[in-house]
Each structure stands twice: as C-alpha cells, then as structure tokens.
Design a protein around this motif. Structure first.
Motif, PDB file in Angstrom:
ATOM      1  N   HIS A 179       0.723  -1.124  -0.095  1.00  8.09           N
ATOM      2  CA  HIS A 179      -0.023  -0.080   0.024  1.00  8.09           C
ATOM      3  C   HIS A 179       0.869   1.248   0.053  1.00  8.09           C
ATOM      4  N   PRO A 180       0.221   2.515  -0.505  1.00  7.10           N
ATOM      5  CA  PRO A 180       1.217   3.576  -0.530  1.00  7.10           C
ATOM      6  C   PRO A 180       1.484   3.933   0.814  1.00  7.10           C
ATOM      7  N   PHE A 181       0.638   3.861   1.993  1.00  5.39           N
ATOM      8  CA  PHE A 181       0.962   3.969   3.261  1.00  5.39           C
ATOM      9  C   PHE A 181       2.129   3.325   3.831  1.00  5.39           C
ATOM     10  N   GLY A 183       5.687   1.948   4.908  1.00  6.98           N
ATOM     11  CA  GLY A 183       6.937   2.710   5.332  1.00  6.98           C
ATOM     12  C   GLY A 183       6.612   4.210   5.839  1.00  6.98           C
ATOM     13  N   GLN A 184       5.397   4.690   5.771  1.00  3.35           N
ATOM     14  CA  GLN A 184       5.182   6.002   6.606  1.00  3.35           C
ATOM     15  C   GLN A 184       4.903   5.742   8.155  1.00  3.35           C
ATOM     16  N   PRO A 185       5.496   6.564   8.815  1.00  2.00           N
ATOM     17  CA  PRO A 185       5.299   6.442  10.280  1.00  2.00           C
ATOM     18  C   PRO A 185       3.774   6.656  10.612  1.00  2.00           C
ATOM     19  N   GLY A 186       3.310   7.654   9.959  1.00  2.00           N
ATOM     20  CA  GLY A 186       1.833   8.067  10.148  1.00  2.00           C
ATOM     21  C   GLY A 186       0.945   8.324   9.246  1.00  2.00           C
ATOM     22  N   VAL A 187      -0.307   8.446   9.434  1.00  3.70           N
ATOM     23  CA  VAL A 187      -1.375   8.981   8.493  1.00  3.70           C
ATOM     24  C   VAL A 187      -2.427   9.869   9.195  1.00  3.70           C
ATOM     25  N   THR A 188      -2.856  10.883   8.509  1.00  5.47           N
ATOM     26  CA  THR A 188      -3.704  11.713   9.295  1.00  5.47           C
ATOM     27  C   THR A 188      -5.309  11.021   8.988  1.00  5.47           C
ATOM     28  N   GLN A 191      -6.459  11.277   5.308  1.00  4.70           N
ATOM     29  CA  GLN A 191      -6.129  10.460   4.556  1.00  4.70           C
ATOM     30  C   GLN A 191      -6.751   9.166   4.726  1.00  4.70           C
ATOM     31  N   TRP A 257       1.882  -3.395   7.443  1.00  8.68           N
ATOM     32  CA  TRP A 257       2.608  -2.213   7.781  1.00  8.68           C
ATOM     33  C   TRP A 257       1.687  -1.370   8.708  1.00  8.68           C
ATOM     34  N   CYS A 259       0.885   2.167  10.988  1.00  7.48           N
ATOM     35  CA  CYS A 259       1.176   3.674  10.803  1.00  7.48           C
ATOM     36  C   CYS A 259       0.262   4.270  12.112  1.00  7.48           C
TER      37      CYS A 259
END
Length: 314
Positions: A179-181, A183-188, A191, A257, A259
């Motif tokens: 998913h595009p998320f 690797g990211q530490p967080g999402v809003t 989003q 993953w 987040c």
C-alpha cells in the motif's frame, strides 16, 4: 440406638490393627473403657459381633473383616473429601469462565493466563473470544466470571461489578506492505477518510464515531471484522486500511505495515470486570495472579474492592 460415626470406624480399624484394647486406645489418645464401650455400641448398631475377645488378643470375626473393608474405604474417602474441600477452598480446583476481546489476547492476558494455569493446573479454565458487548452481557447474565473488554460494562447490574483498567491503547492503521502508506510512520484522519476502511464491528458503532464526526461516511461504508486478526488479514489482502488498537502491532506479519494515526487518538482502556460479591476462591486466585503480573493494577484493584458497596455491606 447409636448411629455409626466416623469415630466408630476409626476405633474399629485401630482395634483390628493393634489386636488389643489398651494399645488401640493409646494409639487413639483415649482411655480403654470408652473404647470398649464404643466398640460394643458399634456391634449393637451393626447387629453382629465384629471382634472376638480372647486371652491371646482381640481379632475380627468374619463379619468384622467384611465391616473393616468398608470402614477403611469410607475413612479413605473421607480423607480424600477433606483434601478436596481444602483444595477447593484454596482455589486449586473448580472452574473459571473468562470472556475476552481479541486484543487482550495479545497483551496482557497471555502472561496472566499462562501463569494462572501453571499455578492452578486442575482449574478448568474456559476462555472465549468475544466482542466488548458480548463479554459485558455474558458477565451481567452470569454466564462469565470475568470479562475483559474495551470499556466497562453498562446497564442493569453494572453497579454490582468491579471494573479495573488493565491496558491502554491508541489508534493505529494497518495496511498491506504494497500500500502507498507502507513505510510511513503515520497517517492523518483526512488520509484515512479517502480510503476504504476495515474496523471491528463494535468499534464502528461506538468509540470510532468521534474520530469521523465531521464526515461519518467513510466509517459508515467501512467493512467490519470480528477481531484484530481478521482486520490485519483483510489489510494484507488489500481489502482496505485497517483500524485497531496499538497493541495490534504485536501481530507478527511480514505482509503488513502499521502507521500511527494523527492526531493521536486514545481508545477506551481495556477493562477487566467481575462481580464484586463473587465468593469464588478460584476468582480470588486469578485476581492474585493479575495483581502480580499487571503493572499498577494491584493497588487500584484493592482500592476498588475495599470501597465497593457490595463488599462493604457484606
């Protein structure tokens, strides 16, 4: 007519073993005349002569031998009954029915339940995975002894319960590793609102609603799952972005993953509930294990028990 009591059985067995009234009386810690009187009373009650009194000693008759077989068995059974009663009073035997939400089975319950089972191997431990409304209803209906859910039980009878927090969580998102998320530490929250969501059934109806108060449509369209393991599995299958408690990170899967959700959103605490006036020694033994293995729970639990009306009135 004198009813046969346990002491009569002990007297008869002692007399058979020693073959002498004096020695048997000494082993029993009584005088010889009372022993002779009690044996005579026993023979009258049974209706048969149980011992031959001779100059060489006292010996069981045929009727006495048959009686002694049953007497020894009865005394042995009474001894086992006393042992069983004492073990039950110490909470070493019996049954404990626990309803839990899946996230509690990640932490802290594995440690607690494992140590309780090792300390009480003969207790029948029945653990059922349920939703928070189900564990609350099961405890209030008397079908469970302990309930672990997100938030305390409410409704008729809740005032008779003790409820103590055993774990805190904040909201996290779980996505497929593709998913595009990822690797990211967080999402809003914004989003998340643009993604298909996967949430626990009872979460969609309760504690996630404030998060999407401005636009409830994403939550209303979310796929629902019974537990966090299903959420993670559906996320791994790219069925949507899963939302769940932070302890969900303990699920070891290489294909997902996690987040953090920004702003940080605290979920209702994991709460353990039980009936305040429940006299079960097994429950008391379980609570002792909880005290020793859940940080900061012990003193809080003791304080709640000390002040609960259902206990102080008793």
């Amino acid at each position: 007519m004198v009813a046969v009591e346990a002491r009569h059985l002990r007297y008869a067995v002692a007399l058979a073993e020693h073959g002498h009234f004096g020695r048997a009386a000494a082993s029993l810690g009584i005088a010889q005349p009372p022993l002779s009187t009690q044996i005579a009373a026993l023979e009258r009650e049974v209706g048969e002569r149980l011992f031959d009194r001779t100059s060489r000693g006292v010996f069981p008759t045929a009727a006495g031998e048959a009686f002694l077989v049953r007497a020894r068995a009865a005394l042995a059974e009474m001894h086992r009954a006393r042992i069983d009663a004492a073990r039950a009073a110490r909470g070493e035997t019996g049954r404990l029915r626990i309803g839990v939400v899946a996230s509690a089975l990640l932490d802290p319950l594995p440690t607690v339940l494992g140590r309780f089972r090792r300390s009480r191997p003969e207790v029948r431990l029945i653990v059922q995975e349920m939703t928070t409304p189900e564990v609350a209803a099961g405890l209030l209906d008397g079908e469970l002894d302990v309930a672990v859910g997100r938030g305390g039980p409410r409704g008729a009878g809740a005032e008779d319960l003790v409820t103590v927090p055993i774990g805190a969580d904040h909201l996290v998102a779980v996505v497929s590793a593709a998913h595009p998320f990822a690797g990211q530490p967080g999402v809003t929250v914004e989003q998340l609102a643009a993604e298909p969501l996967v949430v626990e059934t009872d979460a969609a109806e309760s504690y996630l609603r404030p998060l999407f108060a401005d636009d409830p449509a994403p939550l209303g369209a979310a796929a629902t799952a019974r537990d966090i393991h299903t959420i993670a599995g559906l996320a791994a299958c790219c069925a949507g972005v899963g939302l769940g408690p932070s302890r969900m990170r303990l699920i070891a899967r290489p294909d997902v993953w996690f987040c953090d959700v920004a702003p940080r959103y605290r979920l209702p605490d994991l709460q353990m509930s039980f009936r305040a006036a429940d006299p079960s020694p097994v429950l008391a033994a379980f609570l002792d294990v909880v005290r020793r293995n859940c940080a900061r729970v012990g003193s809080r639990l003791d304080d709640l028990l000390a002040r609960h009306p259902a206990i102080t009135q008793v």
